[in-house]
Design an enzyme around this catalytic site. Structure first.
Site, short mmCIF file in Angstrom:
data_model
loop_
_atom_site.label_atom_id
_atom_site.label_comp_id
_atom_site.label_asym_id
_atom_site.label_seq_id
_atom_site.Cartn_x
_atom_site.Cartn_y
_atom_site.Cartn_z
N HIS A 75 3.42 -7.16 -1.75
CA HIS A 75 4.31 -6.80 -2.88
C HIS A 75 4.67 -8.06 -3.67
CE1 HIS A 75 5.88 -3.34 -0.13
NE2 HIS A 75 5.10 -2.79 -1.06
N LYS A 128 11.10 10.65 3.84
CA LYS A 128 11.14 9.90 5.10
C LYS A 128 12.35 8.96 5.08
CE LYS A 128 8.19 6.31 3.28
NZ LYS A 128 6.92 5.70 3.11
N ARG A 148 -4.61 -1.50 -2.97
CA ARG A 148 -5.14 -2.26 -1.83
C ARG A 148 -6.56 -1.83 -1.51
NH1 ARG A 148 -0.03 -0.87 1.73
NH2 ARG A 148 -0.71 1.05 0.78
N SER A 205 4.26 -1.81 4.40
CA SER A 205 5.60 -1.85 5.01
C SER A 205 5.59 -1.14 6.36
CB SER A 205 6.63 -1.18 4.09
OG SER A 205 6.71 -1.88 2.88
#
Ligand code: PNS
Length: 158
Positions: free
Chosen positions: A17, A41, A90, A128
């Site tokens: 990030h 979540k 990514r 993460s």
């Protein structure tokens, strides 16, 4: 003035990030990092903690600020007078979802452009959730997140 928003959960911010933020800050006059407060979540870090971690690791970037948001991203972008949404890619797996989101955001606000930045290859495996998984096993986080926030992450997993 060209303003971009860089949205995400940032639970917590990773080296991947930060790399995108640093590179985007060179392309745009201002980058607003947008931390999504509510997600289905349950986040590991509160929105305030996530904003605080981002502010610390971006303190060296004069044209970067951080804010949290609820609701639609296009509204957050409008509030900050941003005409561009930055997303990092990514792997090819990220593409389909991001493509759909970009089209949806364009349908919601035709003025809003999504621009993709390819991750630095050395960070392409970082997410993460991997940080949280590794932290849960008390693993070495030094390749994954900025050093100055490692103690904060470790503390969560004591
Ligand atoms: O880091 P993440 O969790 O992949 O980030 C996802 C994020 C925050 C970019 C995405 O969930 C988002 O934009 N949420 C805000 C709600 C929204 O505008 N959704 C699109 C239209 S339904």
């Amino acid at each position: 003035m060209r303003i971009a928003v860089y949205p995400g959960s940032f639970d917590p911010i990773t080296n991947g990030h930060l790399d995108i933020i640093e590179r985007a800050s060179k392309v745009f006059d201002k980058v607003v990092v947008g931390v999504l407060r509510n997600k289905s979540k349950k986040p590991k870090f509160t929105a305030e903690e996530r904003v605080g971690l981002i502010e610390r690791v971006t303190a060296h970037l004069d044209n970067v600020e951080t804010d949290s948001f609820d609701g639609l991203l296009v509204n957050f972008a409008k509030t900050h007078h941003a005409s561009v949404i930055i997303k990092g890619l990514r792997t090819v797996n990220d593409f389909e979802y991001e493509f759909q989101m970009a089209l949806l955001n364009k349908a919601l606000d035709s003025e809003c452009e999504t621009m993709f930045m390819m991750t630095n290859s050395k960070y392409s495996y970082i997410s993460s959730s991997m940080v949280n998984e590794l932290a849960g096993y008390k693993g070495d986080l030094s390749e994954l997140v900025p050093n100055e926030i490692i103690p904060d992450i470790k503390k969560k997993y004591e």
